[in-house]
Design a protein around this motif. Structure first.
Motif, short mmCIF file in Angstrom:
data_model
loop_
_atom_site.label_atom_id
_atom_site.label_comp_id
_atom_site.label_asym_id
_atom_site.label_seq_id
_atom_site.Cartn_x
_atom_site.Cartn_y
_atom_site.Cartn_z
N TYR A 201 6.89 -19.54 -26.69
CA TYR A 201 7.78 -20.54 -27.28
C TYR A 201 7.73 -21.84 -26.50
CZ TYR A 201 9.89 -16.55 -29.66
OH TYR A 201 10.10 -15.44 -30.43
N ALA A 202 7.96 -22.93 -27.20
CA ALA A 202 8.16 -24.21 -26.53
C ALA A 202 9.47 -24.13 -25.75
CB ALA A 202 8.23 -25.34 -27.55
N ASP A 203 9.52 -24.79 -24.60
CA ASP A 203 10.73 -24.75 -23.78
C ASP A 203 11.95 -25.24 -24.56
OD1 ASP A 203 9.09 -25.70 -20.66
OD2 ASP A 203 9.35 -23.76 -21.62
N SER A 204 11.75 -26.18 -25.44
CA SER A 204 12.86 -26.79 -26.17
C SER A 204 13.52 -25.84 -27.16
CB SER A 204 12.38 -28.05 -26.90
OG SER A 204 11.35 -27.73 -27.82
N VAL A 205 12.86 -24.73 -27.50
CA VAL A 205 13.42 -23.82 -28.49
C VAL A 205 13.70 -22.43 -27.93
CG1 VAL A 205 12.20 -25.07 -30.30
CG2 VAL A 205 11.24 -22.92 -29.44
N LYS A 206 13.34 -22.19 -26.69
CA LYS A 206 13.57 -20.86 -26.09
C LYS A 206 15.05 -20.51 -26.14
CE LYS A 206 9.65 -20.60 -22.91
NZ LYS A 206 9.21 -20.65 -21.50
N GLY A 207 15.32 -19.28 -26.56
CA GLY A 207 16.70 -18.81 -26.66
C GLY A 207 17.36 -19.16 -27.97
N ARG A 208 16.72 -20.03 -28.77
CA ARG A 208 17.31 -20.42 -30.06
C ARG A 208 16.44 -19.97 -31.24
NH1 ARG A 208 17.76 -25.66 -31.39
NH2 ARG A 208 15.98 -26.34 -30.13
N PHE A 209 15.13 -19.99 -31.06
CA PHE A 209 14.20 -19.64 -32.13
C PHE A 209 13.54 -18.30 -31.81
CE2 PHE A 209 13.01 -24.22 -33.67
CZ PHE A 209 14.35 -24.52 -33.77
N THR A 210 13.23 -17.56 -32.87
CA THR A 210 12.52 -16.29 -32.71
C THR A 210 11.43 -16.18 -33.76
OG1 THR A 210 14.53 -15.21 -31.90
CG2 THR A 210 12.74 -13.79 -32.64
N ILE A 211 10.22 -15.90 -33.32
CA ILE A 211 9.12 -15.66 -34.25
C ILE A 211 8.94 -14.16 -34.42
CG2 ILE A 211 7.34 -15.72 -32.42
CD1 ILE A 211 5.50 -17.13 -34.49
N SER A 212 8.72 -13.75 -35.65
CA SER A 212 8.54 -12.33 -35.94
C SER A 212 7.58 -12.19 -37.11
CB SER A 212 9.87 -11.67 -36.25
OG SER A 212 10.45 -12.23 -37.42
N ARG A 213 7.25 -10.95 -37.47
CA ARG A 213 6.31 -10.75 -38.57
C ARG A 213 6.61 -9.47 -39.32
NH1 ARG A 213 1.11 -9.45 -34.60
NH2 ARG A 213 1.95 -7.51 -33.74
N ASP A 214 6.16 -9.44 -40.56
CA ASP A 214 6.24 -8.26 -41.41
C ASP A 214 4.82 -8.03 -41.92
OD1 ASP A 214 6.51 -6.42 -43.46
OD2 ASP A 214 8.46 -7.20 -44.09
N ALA A 215 4.14 -7.08 -41.32
CA ALA A 215 2.75 -6.83 -41.67
C ALA A 215 2.58 -6.38 -43.11
CB ALA A 215 2.15 -5.81 -40.71
N ALA A 216 3.53 -5.63 -43.61
CA ALA A 216 3.44 -5.13 -44.99
C ALA A 216 3.44 -6.27 -46.00
CB ALA A 216 4.58 -4.18 -45.27
N LYS A 217 4.08 -7.39 -45.61
CA LYS A 217 4.16 -8.54 -46.51
C LYS A 217 3.22 -9.67 -46.08
CE LYS A 217 8.99 -7.65 -47.73
NZ LYS A 217 10.38 -8.20 -47.75
N ASN A 218 2.44 -9.43 -45.03
CA ASN A 218 1.54 -10.48 -44.50
C ASN A 218 2.30 -11.77 -44.26
OD1 ASN A 218 -0.73 -8.80 -44.57
ND2 ASN A 218 -1.13 -9.30 -46.71
N THR A 219 3.46 -11.64 -43.68
CA THR A 219 4.36 -12.79 -43.52
C THR A 219 4.83 -12.92 -42.07
OG1 THR A 219 5.09 -12.63 -45.81
CG2 THR A 219 6.50 -13.86 -44.31
N VAL A 220 4.88 -14.15 -41.61
CA VAL A 220 5.44 -14.46 -40.30
C VAL A 220 6.69 -15.30 -40.52
CG1 VAL A 220 5.04 -15.72 -38.15
CG2 VAL A 220 3.23 -14.32 -39.12
N PHE A 221 7.69 -15.04 -39.70
CA PHE A 221 8.97 -15.72 -39.85
C PHE A 221 9.29 -16.54 -38.60
CE2 PHE A 221 9.99 -13.37 -43.60
CZ PHE A 221 9.48 -12.10 -43.40
N LEU A 222 10.12 -17.54 -38.80
CA LEU A 222 10.68 -18.28 -37.67
C LEU A 222 12.19 -18.38 -37.91
CD1 LEU A 222 10.02 -19.82 -35.03
CD2 LEU A 222 10.09 -21.93 -36.39
N GLN A 223 12.93 -17.60 -37.15
CA GLN A 223 14.39 -17.67 -37.23
C GLN A 223 14.86 -18.76 -36.28
OE1 GLN A 223 16.65 -15.89 -39.17
NE2 GLN A 223 18.15 -17.32 -38.32
N MET A 224 15.56 -19.73 -36.82
CA MET A 224 16.01 -20.87 -36.03
C MET A 224 17.54 -20.89 -36.01
SD MET A 224 13.31 -23.77 -37.36
CE MET A 224 14.03 -23.85 -39.00
N ASN A 225 18.11 -20.74 -34.83
CA ASN A 225 19.55 -20.76 -34.65
C ASN A 225 19.96 -21.94 -33.78
OD1 ASN A 225 19.72 -18.29 -36.06
ND2 ASN A 225 19.44 -17.12 -34.17
N SER A 226 21.23 -22.25 -33.81
CA SER A 226 21.77 -23.36 -32.99
C SER A 226 20.94 -24.62 -33.16
CB SER A 226 21.82 -22.94 -31.52
OG SER A 226 22.60 -21.78 -31.34
#
Length: 115
Positions: free
Chosen positions: A59-84
């Motif tokens: 993660y970029a330092d500016s988003v650590k602790g606020r953003f989370t990257i994850s994936r769902d292989a069954a859907k061939n999809t990557v997510f970016l959850q952005m909080n705060s």
């Protein structure tokens, strides 16, 4: 050839949350890594978050602790959850995939953080 389609952007107030999605046209395990980049007006494109085929994240330092990257292989999809979210997170967010040394990009999705 890898096609990427982002979705989930929009307008949100400071402190709010958004989840971006990036749907790939191939199995996400067939690429070396996927990531999210962003570009604000007048600024260079910058890495936000990155996930390798083995699941390692960065993660970029500016988003650590606020953003989370994850994936769902069954859907061939990557997510970016952005909080705060902060006004300085306002940018066009692009999904990226690297396969055999070739980089592929999505069209981008606008995220605007404003009251």
């Amino acid at each position: 050839q890898v096609q990427l389609v982002e979705s989930g952007g929009g307008l949100v107030q400071p402190g709010g949350s958004l989840r971006l999605s990036c749907a790939a046209s191939v199995s996400i395990f067939s690429v070396n890594a996927m990531g999210w980049y962003r570009q604000a007006p007048g600024k260079e494109r910058e890495l936000v978050a990155h996930i390798t085929r083995l699941g390692r994240t960065n993660y970029a330092d500016s988003v650590k602790g606020r953003f989370t990257i994850s994936r769902d292989a069954a859907k061939n999809t990557v997510f970016l959850q952005m909080n705060s979210l902060k006004p300085e997170d306002t940018a066009v967010y692009h999904c990226n995939a690297e396969k055999l040394g070739v980089f592929y990009w999505g069209q981008g999705t606008q995220v605007t953080v404003s009251s």
